[in-house]
Design a protein around this motif. Structure first.
Motif, PDB file in Angstrom:
ATOM      1  N   THR A   1       0.814  -1.212   0.000  1.00 41.56           N
ATOM      2  CA  THR A   1       0.000   0.000   0.000  1.00 41.56           C
ATOM      3  C   THR A   1       0.849   1.265   0.000  1.00 41.56           C
ATOM      4  O   THR A   1       0.481   2.262  -0.621  1.00 41.56           O
ATOM      5  CB  THR A   1      -0.938  -0.002   1.230  1.00 41.56           C
ATOM      6  OG1 THR A   1      -1.750  -1.174   1.192  1.00 41.56           O
ATOM      7  CG2 THR A   1      -1.835   1.211   1.241  1.00 41.56           C
ATOM      8  N   VAL A   2       1.982   1.245   0.693  1.00 42.51           N
ATOM      9  CA  VAL A   2       2.817   2.453   0.759  1.00 42.51           C
ATOM     10  C   VAL A   2       3.664   2.642  -0.486  1.00 42.51           C
ATOM     11  O   VAL A   2       4.328   3.665  -0.636  1.00 42.51           O
ATOM     12  CB  VAL A   2       3.724   2.460   2.008  1.00 42.51           C
ATOM     13  CG1 VAL A   2       2.894   2.518   3.261  1.00 42.51           C
ATOM     14  CG2 VAL A   2       4.668   1.267   2.027  1.00 42.51           C
TER      15      VAL A   2
ATOM     16  N   GLU B   1       6.272   1.377   9.760  1.00 40.73           N
ATOM     17  CA  GLU B   1       7.157   1.379   8.589  1.00 40.73           C
ATOM     18  C   GLU B   1       8.424   2.204   8.835  1.00 40.73           C
ATOM     19  O   GLU B   1       9.532   1.760   8.551  1.00 40.73           O
ATOM     20  CB  GLU B   1       6.409   1.914   7.364  1.00 40.73           C
ATOM     21  CG  GLU B   1       5.360   0.965   6.800  1.00 40.73           C
ATOM     22  CD  GLU B   1       5.964  -0.115   5.916  1.00 40.73           C
ATOM     23  OE1 GLU B   1       7.156  -0.032   5.604  1.00 40.73           O
ATOM     24  OE2 GLU B   1       5.222  -1.047   5.549  1.00 40.73           O
TER      25      GLU B   1
ATOM     26  N   ILE C   1       0.258   1.906   9.417  1.00 39.30           N
ATOM     27  CA  ILE C   1       1.387   1.910   8.483  1.00 39.30           C
ATOM     28  C   ILE C   1       2.476   2.869   8.958  1.00 39.30           C
ATOM     29  O   ILE C   1       3.651   2.509   9.066  1.00 39.30           O
ATOM     30  CB  ILE C   1       0.915   2.271   7.069  1.00 39.30           C
ATOM     31  CG1 ILE C   1      -0.021   1.180   6.531  1.00 39.30           C
ATOM     32  CG2 ILE C   1       2.097   2.451   6.124  1.00 39.30           C
ATOM     33  CD1 ILE C   1      -0.742   1.555   5.249  1.00 39.30           C
ATOM     34  N   GLY C   2       2.076   4.109   9.281  1.00 44.05           N
ATOM     35  CA  GLY C   2       3.057   5.076   9.746  1.00 44.05           C
ATOM     36  C   GLY C   2       3.647   4.719  11.085  1.00 44.05           C
ATOM     37  O   GLY C   2       4.767   5.127  11.410  1.00 44.05           O
TER      38      GLY C   2
ATOM     39  N   THR D   1       3.506   4.004  -3.271  1.00 44.12           N
ATOM     40  CA  THR D   1       2.639   4.933  -3.979  1.00 44.12           C
ATOM     41  C   THR D   1       3.201   5.256  -5.362  1.00 44.12           C
ATOM     42  O   THR D   1       4.414   5.245  -5.575  1.00 44.12           O
ATOM     43  CB  THR D   1       2.443   6.215  -3.165  1.00 44.12           C
ATOM     44  OG1 THR D   1       3.714   6.721  -2.766  1.00 44.12           O
ATOM     45  CG2 THR D   1       1.615   5.933  -1.928  1.00 44.12           C
TER      46      THR D   1
END
Length: 410
Positions: free
Chosen positions: A171-172, A248, A244-245, A174
């Motif tokens: 997902t990250v 990660e 996520i933040g 981008t």
């Protein structure tokens, strides 16, 4: 002077992951450079710092011109935008709804109150290494500890972390940080991961709606404060951002810190002699080998900076990692010095979008490097350079194999 117009694509290519620093140095020769795809890359410290705080620069990809690099992100399937990619007034409204449950002014001691749990997690993972002389730091500690903390904050069952981790990785990834931001295969992979992650959190939010726990997600779901509760799309985007933040970047921070210490034994010896220097290790790592290298922005008006005018609608990439090594700002910028008196790095961003989780990430990193360097006897890297994750913006080793003479018991 070598042209800077293709340096962004070179940076984004996976071949550059082990050593992007010469490319960043080339970029700084022209602190604001126009790339051949119309993107502006900003790499000087003063310039990046100014744009992080400039209201004419937006984090919302919806402002990007069609066909531009960041315009690809605006086209990507997603949940409602999180506060990370919103401007005011929506940014402050959503961030405030989260902040009420995470920190000051409503809960000023919340993050510090997590310290015993973080210390226990790190101690337990190091205990699991006792008797071993080789291991991978990423899989044994740097990944599972921040993920466990993120799960605790959001009421996620720990056994679900193994399933969610790979989805978060996809997902990250981008589109604006791909060599080809409109690559259909990469877009399909990311879209599928987003759908699975969203489906998981829809069900998870419903569980917490019916059976709330002590976690901050439960508190947000049942918040009846003056601003009202978040909508389901807002809850989805917020909990995905926090999950996520919340891990990660901290995975990279722990791994990069240890790699730098092991590459600089004189600095490791200073830390071992004075464990209070752990804070200096984390700040210098954030400057020299940051977890976040690049941030996307869009010009919402013409911006005159240096010799350039960034036109309205243009994609802008803020090269935080390049700015952190700007010799105009830091003496000996490529030197790792854990007692450096000035580490005013830009790795947590600045202005409106200063990193929400900075205090927690700092705490996790400091505890990890202090305990690892206290308990690992004669640690050394088995593979240098280690393999790196494919992401150019969230750069860190995918594995870091270490050898030790022994691991001291608690």
């Amino acid at each position: 002077m070598t042209s800077t117009s293709t340096l962004l694509k070179q940076l984004l290519h996976t071949d550059s992951r082990p050593n992007p620093w010469p490319l960043y140095a080339d970029l700084r020769a022209e602190p604001v450079s126009l790339q051949d795809d119309g993107t502006y890359v900003v790499s000087g410290y003063d310039e990046v710092s100014a744009l992080l705080r400039d209201p004419r620069v937006s984090a919302d990809p919806g402002y990007a011109a069609p066909g531009s690099r960041i315009g690809a992100r605006a086209m990507a399937p997603r949940t409602a935008p999180a506060f990370l990619v919103r401007d005011n007034p929506e940014h402050d409204r959503l961030r405030g709804l989260v902040q009420r449950h995470f920190g000051p002014p409503a809960r000023p001691g919340f993050v510090e109150g997590l310290r015993p749990m973080v210390e226990e997690l790190i101690r337990d993972h190091i205990d699991g290494l006792v008797g071993r002389t080789e291991f991978d730091l990423v899989s044994e500690l740097a990944f599972p500890v921040p993920v466990s903390v993120a799960c605790h904050l959001l009421g996620i069952p720990p056994e679900d972390a193994e399933r969610l981790g790979p989805l978060a990785e996809e997902t990250v990834a981008t589109p604006e940080f791909r060599v080809d931001p409109y690559d259909p295969e990469s877009a399909a992979t990311s879209s599928h991961a987003q759908e699975e992650l969203t489906a998981y959190f829809v069900a998870h939010i419903q569980r917490l709606r019916e059976n709330p726990g002590p976690d901050i997600l439960s508190s947000m779901i049942h918040d009846d404060g003056p601003d009202g509760p978040m909508t389901l799309p807002e809850l989805l985007s917020t909990c995905q951002l926090l999950f996520i933040g919340g891990h990660e970047t901290t995975v990279n921070l722990i791994t990069n810190s240890m790699l730098l210490l092991l590459r600089h034994p004189e600095q490791l010896a200073r830390l071992q002699a004075d464990p209070s220097l752990a804070a200096g290790v984390v700040e210098e790592t954030l400057r020299l080998e940051p977890s976040v290298h690049l941030r996307p922005r869009i010009a919402v008006d013409d911006i005159h900076i240096g010799e350039h005018t960034i036109p309205k609608g243009a994609s802008v990439i803020l090269a935080l990692a390049a700015a952190n090594r700007d010799p105009r700002r830091f003496p000996d910028p490529d030197t790792f010095d854990i007692t450096r008196p000035d580490t005013a790095h830009l790795s947590f961003g600045g202005g409106l979008h200063f990193c929400f989780g900075a205090p927690l990430g700092r705490m996790e990193g400091q505890i990890a490097v202090r305990e690892l360097t206290r308990r690992l006897v004669n640690p050394r890297v088995l593979q240098d350079s280690p393999p790196y994750r494919p992401l150019p913006d969230l750069r860190g080793p995918s594995a870091l194999r270490l050898a030790v003479d022994e691991v001291r018991p608690t």
